[in-house]
Enzyme design. Structure first.
Site, short mmCIF file in Angstrom:
data_model
loop_
_atom_site.label_atom_id
_atom_site.label_comp_id
_atom_site.label_asym_id
_atom_site.label_seq_id
_atom_site.Cartn_x
_atom_site.Cartn_y
_atom_site.Cartn_z
N SER A 287 49.16 46.35 36.78
CA SER A 287 48.45 47.19 36.07
C SER A 287 48.47 47.62 35.01
O SER A 287 47.13 47.56 33.84
CB SER A 287 47.35 47.62 36.88
OG SER A 287 46.50 47.07 37.67
N PHE B 159 44.43 41.23 50.07
CA PHE B 159 45.29 42.45 50.62
C PHE B 159 44.74 42.84 51.49
O PHE B 159 45.57 44.21 52.07
CB PHE B 159 45.80 43.06 49.05
CG PHE B 159 46.07 41.90 48.12
CD1 PHE B 159 46.02 42.15 47.14
CD2 PHE B 159 46.99 40.14 48.64
CE1 PHE B 159 46.57 41.15 46.23
CE2 PHE B 159 47.30 39.95 47.97
CZ PHE B 159 47.22 39.71 46.59
N TYR C 142 37.51 51.86 40.13
CA TYR C 142 38.55 50.17 40.22
C TYR C 142 38.62 48.85 40.29
O TYR C 142 38.09 48.89 42.05
CB TYR C 142 39.80 50.95 40.25
CG TYR C 142 40.82 50.11 39.98
CD1 TYR C 142 41.62 49.58 40.63
CD2 TYR C 142 41.53 50.71 38.54
CE1 TYR C 142 42.70 48.87 40.36
CE2 TYR C 142 43.16 49.88 38.70
CZ TYR C 142 43.27 48.42 39.14
OH TYR C 142 44.14 48.49 38.96
N ASN D 220 53.11 48.98 48.59
CA ASN D 220 53.01 49.05 49.98
C ASN D 220 53.37 50.11 50.65
O ASN D 220 54.05 50.02 52.01
CB ASN D 220 52.54 47.72 50.87
CG ASN D 220 51.89 48.02 52.01
OD1 ASN D 220 50.49 48.15 51.54
ND2 ASN D 220 52.26 47.38 52.81
C1 LIG Z 1 47.41 50.66 41.61
C2 LIG Z 1 47.09 50.03 40.19
N1 LIG Z 1 46.74 49.05 40.20
C3 LIG Z 1 47.71 47.28 39.94
O1 LIG Z 1 48.35 47.34 39.32
C4 LIG Z 1 46.87 46.01 40.56
C5 LIG Z 1 47.13 44.97 39.88
N2 LIG Z 1 47.15 45.99 41.99
C6 LIG Z 1 46.28 45.74 42.99
O2 LIG Z 1 45.07 46.10 42.60
C7 LIG Z 1 46.78 46.36 43.99
C8 LIG Z 1 47.34 45.37 44.93
C9 LIG Z 1 47.84 45.06 46.05
C10 LIG Z 1 49.63 45.53 45.60
C11 LIG Z 1 50.19 46.09 47.33
N3 LIG Z 1 48.51 46.45 48.63
C12 LIG Z 1 48.50 46.02 49.65
O3 LIG Z 1 48.97 45.12 50.14
C13 LIG Z 1 48.06 46.89 50.78
N4 LIG Z 1 47.37 46.45 51.66
C14 LIG Z 1 51.31 45.92 47.56
O4 LIG Z 1 51.18 47.58 47.31
O5 LIG Z 1 52.11 45.51 47.10
C15 LIG Z 1 46.98 50.41 38.53
O6 LIG Z 1 45.15 50.15 38.16
O7 LIG Z 1 47.35 52.00 38.99
#
Ligand SMILES: C[C@@H](NC(=O)[C@@H](C)NC(=O)CCCC[C@H](NC(=O)C[NH3+])C(=O)[O-])C(=O)O
Length: 349
Positions: A62, A120, A159, A327
């Site tokens: 992100s 996810f 978000y 994760n």
């Molecule tokens: C947090 C961050 N957001 C991002 O970077 C966006 C692109 N990522 C997400 O929304 C999380 C996607 C799942 C990741 C997965 N999690 C899962 O699968 C949980 N069940 C993982 O951690 O690889 C922000 O804006 O600060």
């Protein structure tokens, strides 16, 4: 007033703690008005045993949202986008009967649901189901629209990756070019970000990179090498590849006013409080650190990689840290401790 000197010992301790909690490796780079402090620990590749050296490319998740916001704010500076216009003025029919404005999208105040929560809910199966898929942006918005809005437009912060998929669609509609071309010509080339790419929907990380490892939901299951994926589920909300050096360069340039007008930068930094220590502006997070310093940037979480990237309001000091794990909450929390080391100096012991 000058910031305290960076705490190199604390920086290394934070990265080592991330490795202790399950990250194969981690790296951080502080750019303090040109004086660089870099630390790396652990492995960039578990199979070959290649150690992390901090120059690796990796998926910044992100932190991509900051780049996408800069493209739209430049279009606003050029008089080609009205931040307070409804999204549907530029993308008719996208959000049925909706008054959501561009500014609300960039501030996660649209009320739109985050489709990533559905994709996810189960981390590894969810990832495997999308890792090679290519989504049209519209498909992702439609996934979100299957859910009722979380709140009325503008009423609250919530978000959602949905918002920055829409932001990428706006950039393409307004310029008639792929968002990749806008990233390249407006940011990557002018700042000479040689490690920074938007290869969506390609799955390969160009050149020398850290492999990324997804932690399964079930304790004891093996880490999943998640390095190759399209990241099409996130695209303009999360698919940029970069390095600690390039993200430092980008944040320093942005916050020192080299990428937008002063007025637009002020709007970007005008953050709405989310928690006691966090706020969100336009594609930009603000963290209020315990030592009283507020920093601006973004975190990233894409399968295999966590990123923490922040700079002082004037851009004179920036920090980019990443771990090649995801994760894994304890890893993300300890990675966050690099902020204190970078901006708060050695704690009074
Ligand atoms: C947090 C961050 N957001 C991002 O970077 C966006 C692109 N990522 C997400 O929304 C999380 C996607 C799942 C990741 C997965 N999690 C899962 O699968 C949980 N069940 C993982 O951690 O690889 C922000 O804006 O600060």
């Amino acid at each position: 007033d000058p910031l305290p000197r960076p705490d190199q010992v604390g920086l290394r301790a934070a990265l080592s703690a991330a490795v202790d909690r399950g990250a194969p490796g981690a790296a951080a780079r502080i750019d303090d008005r040109g004086t660089v402090h870099a630390v790396s620990v652990g492995l960039a590749d578990r199979r070959t045993g290649r150690v992390m050296d901090g120059r690796e490319r990796f998926r910044i998740g992100s932190v991509t949202k900051v780049f996408t916001a800069v493209v739209l704010l430049q279009l606003a500076d050029e008089g080609r986008l009205d931040l307070d216009a409804p999204v549907t003025r530029y993308l008719p029919g996208l959000l049925p009967g909706d008054t959501v404005t561009v500014r609300q999208v960039l501030g996660h105040r649209s009320g739109l649901y985050d489709y990533a929560d559905d994709l996810f809910a189960r981390s590894v199966p969810g990832f495997e189901a999308v890792r090679t898929r290519v989504f049209a942006p519209r498909e992702l918005v439609d996934l979100s629209l299957r859910h009722p809005r979380l709140n009325r437009p503008g009423a609250a912060y919530a978000y959602a990756n949905t918002n920055f998929v829409i932001a990428g669609m706006l950039a393409e509609r307004l310029t008639g070019r792929p968002v990749a071309a806008e990233f390249r010509d407006r940011i990557f080339r002018p700042l000479r970000l040689r490690d920074t790419f938007y290869v969506h929907p390609g799955t390969a990380v160009p050149g020398r990179h850290a492999r990324g490892y997804l932690t399964p939901d079930r304790a004891g299951d093996p880490l999943v090498d998640a390095t190759e994926q399209t990241v099409s589920w996130a695209q303009s909300a999360g698919a940029i590849i970069s390095s600690t050096r390039d993200v430092d360069t980008f944040l320093t340039a942005l916050l020192s006013g080299r990428l937008t007008s002063p007025a637009r930068l002020r709007e970007m930094r005008r953050a709405v409080r989310v928690t006691a220590t966090q706020a969100y502006g336009l594609g930009l997070r603000r963290r209020d650190l315990p030592c009283g310093v507020s920093v601006y940037g973004h975190t990233g979480a894409v399968q295999g990689y966590y990123t923490v990237a922040f700079a002082t309001a004037d851009g004179r000091r920036s920090l980019t840290a990443f771990a090649n794990a995801s994760n894994n909450g304890p890893v993300l929390d300890t990675l966050g401790r690099t902020l204190d080391a970078a901006f708060c100096g050695v704690p009074a012991r």
